[in-house]
Write a protein that holds these residues in place. Structure first.
Motif, PDB file in Angstrom:
ATOM      1  N   ALA A 110      46.607  43.914  32.047  1.00 14.55           N
ATOM      2  CA  ALA A 110      46.286  42.993  30.943  1.00 14.55           C
ATOM      3  C   ALA A 110      47.535  42.247  30.476  1.00 14.55           C
ATOM      4  N   GLU A 111      48.641  42.973  30.362  1.00 14.46           N
ATOM      5  CA  GLU A 111      49.896  42.336  29.951  1.00 14.46           C
ATOM      6  C   GLU A 111      50.349  41.315  30.989  1.00 14.46           C
ATOM      7  N   PHE A 112      50.184  41.636  32.289  1.00 13.17           N
ATOM      8  CA  PHE A 112      50.580  40.700  33.352  1.00 13.17           C
ATOM      9  C   PHE A 112      49.729  39.430  33.301  1.00 13.17           C
ATOM     10  N   GLU A 113      48.414  39.591  33.107  1.00 20.10           N
ATOM     11  CA  GLU A 113      47.539  38.419  33.076  1.00 20.10           C
ATOM     12  C   GLU A 113      47.856  37.522  31.882  1.00 20.10           C
ATOM     13  N   ALA A 114      48.242  38.145  30.756  1.00 16.11           N
ATOM     14  CA  ALA A 114      48.643  37.329  29.602  1.00 16.11           C
ATOM     15  C   ALA A 114      49.899  36.534  29.923  1.00 16.11           C
ATOM     16  N   ARG A 115      50.821  37.172  30.623  1.00 22.38           N
ATOM     17  CA  ARG A 115      52.053  36.465  31.024  1.00 22.38           C
ATOM     18  C   ARG A 115      51.750  35.384  32.058  1.00 22.38           C
ATOM     19  N   LEU A 116      50.809  35.691  32.945  1.00 22.76           N
ATOM     20  CA  LEU A 116      50.425  34.722  33.977  1.00 22.76           C
ATOM     21  C   LEU A 116      49.788  33.483  33.368  1.00 22.76           C
ATOM     22  N   GLY A 117      49.080  33.675  32.242  1.00 19.77           N
ATOM     23  CA  GLY A 117      48.391  32.548  31.629  1.00 19.77           C
ATOM     24  C   GLY A 117      49.240  31.724  30.689  1.00 19.77           C
ATOM     25  N   MET A 118      50.492  32.156  30.460  1.00 17.90           N
ATOM     26  CA  MET A 118      51.378  31.393  29.575  1.00 17.90           C
ATOM     27  C   MET A 118      51.635  30.006  30.154  1.00 17.90           C
ATOM     28  N   SER A 119      51.632  29.020  29.287  1.00 21.78           N
ATOM     29  CA  SER A 119      51.889  27.612  29.671  1.00 21.78           C
ATOM     30  C   SER A 119      50.804  27.074  30.587  1.00 21.78           C
ATOM     31  N   ARG A 120      49.645  27.721  30.590  1.00 20.18           N
ATOM     32  CA  ARG A 120      48.519  27.236  31.392  1.00 20.18           C
ATOM     33  C   ARG A 120      47.391  26.806  30.471  1.00 20.18           C
ATOM     34  N   VAL A 121      46.650  25.801  30.903  1.00 19.48           N
ATOM     35  CA  VAL A 121      45.535  25.310  30.094  1.00 19.48           C
ATOM     36  C   VAL A 121      44.407  26.332  30.073  1.00 19.48           C
ATOM     37  N   GLU A 122      44.144  26.943  31.228  1.00 29.32           N
ATOM     38  CA  GLU A 122      43.069  27.914  31.334  1.00 29.32           C
ATOM     39  C   GLU A 122      43.656  29.312  31.501  1.00 29.32           C
TER      40      GLU A 122
END
Length: 543
Positions: A110-122
């Motif tokens: 969950a923490e990785f996916e939050a980091r992955l979604g940073m600066s992304r629209v979706e």
């Protein structure tokens, strides 16, 4: 030969044919040996190019692993700056870029996916999900530079979930060195099926003996682009080559060049591509059948063996030469007739201009001296432009050249300033004559009454191309005595507004402003095919 009138010719034919066959055999044998050596040389060169590209990629990955192992956190800015400072050159062509995939435990997802979604629209998520494929350890892609639309497709993909990638990653971690995977389809391909491979370099936490695996820095490669880039490096893009996975049970073709043709002989070389054995096959470019030298030798031998055809061949050759001579004379006669017609046409045009000038000069002249002086200047203007056209063989003439010729008497006068400005524009012969006549009249008027009649006066001639078929020429006087509209129309005005406008097929704007005369002319810009003499081949007609 008297005793054996038929046997001797047959014996000579058989002897010459036998020698020809032996020569062809020897030539073919030498060609095959030379071709085999050439293919072997090209195969070795391509092998070196591929290994050099793999070594370059491995060196970049080693440098990245050394940097990332010392960092507590691999931030996007750090990774982006590292890749940009590598200044990847032509030796890195064929690679999709450089990526970073950290080792993530299931509870950290969950923490990785939050980091992955940073600066992304979706929102971004890892694929395949743990629900689809349960597992405790993941190695999803966090960064992939350069940041392109194609590379963004791979973000979040868990490479450890796929067996071929997992095997390469485990081997790289065990050996602690760059390791290539087997054939795979990159996630960047979307729905495509183009084969590729990856080179992994493990990154460990710290430098101690009990270090922990932190993740993998890697480079994805499209196999076809990688092979093509190696061919470009050695300038052998035209030869057929194929790259195969040498460690598979049955060697699998990963990529082949467009020049590859099934069935031709090949030279095989093993390639060490980042700790994985690959096989490179290079084809001979030589097609089946006799070489050109063998064909020439065979044909020449048969020609020599056929001595009885020599006389008829000589007679035929003489007949062909006679026919070519007749055709050449016909062509020259046709060209001469065309040149005569063209000359008559151009002389008539010139005489018509001269007659118009004489008629108008006579009507506007008050005495014989004035008539002779005006006629002399205008005929000289026509002559100067004719000289330009003669130098260009009555082809196109630049506007600048026409204006410079007519203003030459005033160009060396330090009291006056001439400004010529405009693009390179070519005019047809008749249009150049009309423009030259107009510039002469404007210059003569300026020298008598306008800006060229006093010290400090200036004339600017500017031209521009309105479109592909029309150019605009502007004559602007300044610094001269005040100008008023003449009480009666002079010959120069009539010549410019009537003869020149008629010849150019566009109206002329002539303004007598107080600060100086301004004149705007529109000159056609025609394609050479509209006025040049055209010729066809031998026996054709000129136009």
């Amino acid at each position: 030969m008297i005793d054996y009138p038929r046997g001797i010719p047959v014996l000579i034919f058989i002897l010459v044919t036998g020698i020809t066959v032996l020569s062809v055999f020897a030539i073919e044998r030498g060609e095959k040996q030379r071709d085999a050596a050439d293919v072997a040389r090209k195969a070795q060169a391509m092998t070196s190019a591929i290994e050099r590209r793999a070594y370059t990629s491995s060196a970049y990955l080693r440098a990245g692993a050394a940097l990332l192992s010392t960092q507590d956190d691999v931030t996007p800015e750090l990774f982006r700056r590292f890749v940009s400072e590598l200044r990847l050159d032509a030796n890195y062509r064929g690679a999709e870029g450089i990526g970073w995939a950290p080792v993530v435990e299931a509870e950290e997802l969950a923490e990785f996916e939050a980091r992955l979604g940073m600066s992304r629209v979706e929102e971004q998520s890892v694929s395949p999900s743990i629900e689809e494929q349960p597992r405790d350890t993941l190695t999803p892609i966090l960064y992939l530079q350069p940041d392109t639309v194609r590379n963004r497709r791979a973000l979040g993909y868990d490479m450890y979930s796929e067996p071929v990638r997992r095997a390469a990653m485990d081997l790289a971690a065990a050996n602690d060195r760059p390791t290539a995977s087997g054939p795979i389809v990159l996630v960047q391909e979307g729905g495509g099926d183009a084969a590729g491979f990856l080179i992994y370099m493990p990154v460990f936490e710290g430098l101690s003996s009990s270090r922990e695996l932190k993740g993998f820095i890697y480079s994805p490669f499209n196999a076809a682009q990688f092979l093509r880039s190696a061919s470009d490096l050695v300038s052998y893009e035209a030869i057929g080559s194929r790259l195969l996975d040498g460690e598979a049970t049955s060697q699998t073709s990963m990529a082949q060049t467009e020049a590859w043709v099934d069935g031709r002989s090949t030279v095989t070389r093993e390639v060490n591509l980042a700790n994985r054995r690959m096989v490179l096959e290079v084809q001979s470019a030589r097609e089946d059948g006799l070489s050109s030298m063998s064909m020439i030798t065979l044909l020449f031998g048969l020609a020599v063996a056929s001595l009885l055809m020599l006389v008829s061949r000589l007679l035929t050759q003489q007949s062909l030469e006679d026919r070519r001579a007749i055709s050449w004379f016909e062509e020259q006669n046709s060209i001469r007739n065309s040149l005569t017609r063209e000359l008559n046409h151009r002389v008539k045009n010139t005489l018509a201009n001269v007659l118009s000038i004489v008629s108008l000069t006579r009507r506007r002249s008050e005495n014989l001296d004035e008539f002779a002086e005006g006629l002399d200047g205008r005929i000289r203007a026509l002559s100067a432009t004719h000289d330009l056209l003669t130098q260009s063989e009555w082809g196109t003439t630049p506007i600048r050249s026409v204006i410079e010729v007519e203003l030459a008497p005033y160009a060396r006068d330090a009291d006056h300033r001439l400004e010529l400005d405009g693009p390179h524009t070519e005019l047809a012969p008749n249009d150049a004559l009309s423009l030259g006549l107009a510039i002469h009249e404007l210059a003569t008027n300026a020298a008598k009454f306008g800006s060229l009649s006093v010290s400090g006066g200036s004339v600017a001639v500017r031209w521009s191309q309105v479109n592909d078929t029309l150019a605009k020429v502007e004559w602007i006087e300044s610094g001269g005595p005040p100008v008023s509209r003449p009480q009666r129309r002079g010959f120069g005005t009539d010549l410019i507004e009537k003869i020149v406008a008629h010849e150019l097929r566009h109206p002329v704007e002539l303004e007598f402003r107080p600060e100086g005369v301004r004149c705007t002319l529109l000159v056609p810009v025609r394609e050479p095919s509209e006025f040049e003499l055209r010729r066809k081949g031998p026996g054709g007609r000129g136009h």
